[in-house]
Design an enzyme around this catalytic site. Structure first.
Site: not given
Length: 530
Positions: A468-470
């Site tokens: 969850y780190h785009p």
């Protein structure tokens, strides 16, 4: 002109911008989601309930990914005041100083010294001030030393036995080592960017926050941004400003740029959007951390035993209500660390996550953090810090309510595959150490039969996914290599900036919430100076 600044999005960067800019200017924040004053948003361990909740979550999905064995990955992003800081795991990691040295090379003024000043100014660290930590700022950060599961100590000891020494502060002088994570938790409640920055400023006459206001495009007069069009309550409205700042995140911001005519000309034309600025870098360079868990059944009690049964839920619920403590007042990631898969790596390239419970058995409509497996399970996860694989975000049509095409391209380079293979082998090395092995009953995932390189690679392709780190989809970079200049201004137009994780010149080694808030702090400084 209705206001001085429009900020699109109230997430990690947007909330910080709103706080600082509204000290001297008239600011309106437009948030597509609703209020963050919801029980499972405020309850730290409640974020498992938000994982598939469209009321607070954009619920994105990638295209089928060959690197993930053809799976479509679920990408939750916050659609609520506070953005993804209201639904994340609350781990507070800045990243390695060398990451910011690279930022400074790509965008002058964004190097380690400048970003360290921003972090120290905005922080109120429970551990106190020093050369690295800040004290007295608006963002309280929990030291996270009390109320941890006792197995955390044995995990840290096992890491030491495996050659990874104890590190008391991953945000201090060195990142490498094993230890416990600092958290954005305050008084047993989630300390999101909305709570720390936005809500304290909402009493100002200079700040207006509009919720359930979905921005559909940026309005231009010639090549100057003059406002936005948005839909609220089924009605299309417009708002004019001296400057527009996009803070919707690594998916929404490039999507909105493309919907407004700024992006790859071929993509825009195919979608039926008139091209204002043909820039192939808008939506490109998508970079994200990929992670996987290894899971064991334990001989001793983990949180599974207390969180799964009804009486256990009642106990921890009462504990939380009376003391604001217990498992519900924590993230799942009590411990963690950073390590190098090879001595040739100049800095850590892998991140660890220690979780004193397991969630192998899925439940419909949620990530079952509050109802874990019916056995004493425990997981240690990891994610790659500096992946070389790149994807993209492209609109499919001119419909602003349609999700864009998300192509992650996970594990699409030989380097990413090779280092992940070394990393998952290291998980077993940690688990085999005396301090930890004595408590293990059996390995459940991937299981003892998975030992060959080919089988371990196939396993992490099948079971890995985003952590969850785009980032980096509208990055600051030298002209011709990105979307933004070093003042966060969109090249080719005037009056338009982007300030969120999409603006990162590169992906930070660690969780991205802290860097996104610091980006908002530093970005506000640059805007106010002008």
């Amino acid at each position: 002109m209705d206001v001085d600044y429009i900020i699109v999005g109230s997430g990690s960067s947007g909330s910080v911008l709103a706080n600082r800019l509204s000290e001297k200017h008239r600011v309106t924040v437009l948030e597509a989601g609703g209020s963050d004053l919801l029980p499972y948003v405020q309850l730290p361990l409640g974020y498992g309930k938000l994982f598939y909740d469209p009321a607070v979550n954009w619920m994105y999905a990638t295209e089928a990914d060959p690197g993930l064995a053809g799976n479509r990955d679920h990408w939750p992003r916050g659609k609520v005041l506070g953005g993804s800081s209201s639904i994340n795991a609350m781990v507070y990691i800045r990243g390695h100083r060398a990451d910011y040295d690279e930022w400074g090379q790509a965008a002058p003024g964004w190097g380690w010294e400048e970003m360290l000043q921003a972090y120290r100014a905005m922080e109120d660290n429970e551990a106190g001030a020093d050369a690295y930590r800040g004290k007295g700022g608006p963002l309280f950060i929990s030291r996270n030393r009390k109320g941890l599961h006792w197995l955390v100590e044995d995990y840290i000891a096992a890491c030491g036995e495996a050659g990874l020494p104890y590190n008391p502060d991953f945000n201090g002088a060195e990142q490498e080592g094993a230890g416990t994570y600092q958290m954005t938790i305050k008084g047993g409640r989630r300390n999101s960017a909305a709570r720390a920055f936005l809500r304290p400023a909402m009493g100002r006459k200079t700040l207006q926050v509009l919720t359930k206001a979905h921005v559909t495009r940026v309005l231009f007069e010639g090549r100057r941004a003059v406002g936005v069009e948005y839909v609220q309550g089924g009605e299309t409205k417009t708002l004019k400003a001296r400057e527009v700042i996009l803070s919707g995140g690594a998916i929404n911001s490039p999507q909105l740029l493309q919907l407004s005519g700024i992006g790859p000309g071929e993509v825009l034309s195919k979608a039926g959007v008139p091209v204002l600025v043909d820039n192939p870098h808008v939506g490109r360079n998508l970079n994200d951390h990929q992670g996987i868990n290894y899971t064991w059944e334990m001989k001793v009690a983990t949180y599974n035993g207390i969180l799964r049964p009804w009486w256990g839920k009642a106990f921890v619920g009462l504990q939380y209500l009376l003391t604001r403590g217990g498992p519900l007042a924590k993230s799942i990631n009590h411990g963690g660390g950073f390590f190098r898969t090879s001595a040739d790596e100049p800095r850590p390239n892998m991140q660890l996550y220690f979780q004193a419970f397991s969630t192998l058995i899925p439940r419909n409509g949620e990530r079952p953090l509050l109802t874990p497996d019916p056995f004493q399970g425990l997981s240690i996860g990891l994610s790659n810090c500096r992946p070389t694989s790149r994807g993209h975000i492209h609109i499919r049509s001119a419909d602003p309510f349609a999700h864009p095409e998300i192509v992650a391209n996970a594990f699409s380079t030989e380097k990413d595959v090779a280092e992940m293979l070394l990393a998952v082998r290291y998980l077993r090395t940690i688990a085999a150490q005396p301090s930890f092995a004595r408590w293990i009953k059996q390995e459940l995932r991937p299981g003892p039969s998975v030992t060959s390189d080919a089988d371990m690679i196939q396993d992490f392709r099948e079971r890995s996914g985003t952590v969850y780190h785009p980032s980096c989809t509208a990055r600051m970079a030298p002209e011709g290599e990105g979307v933004l200049d070093h003042h966060l201004r969109v090249r080719g137009v005037e009056g338009l900036r982007v300030c969120d994780a999409s603006a990162f010149p590169n992906l930070i080694a660690g969780n991205t919430n802290a860097p996104a808030m610091a980006l908002g702090w530093r970005g506000a400084e640059l805007i106010l100076k002008r």
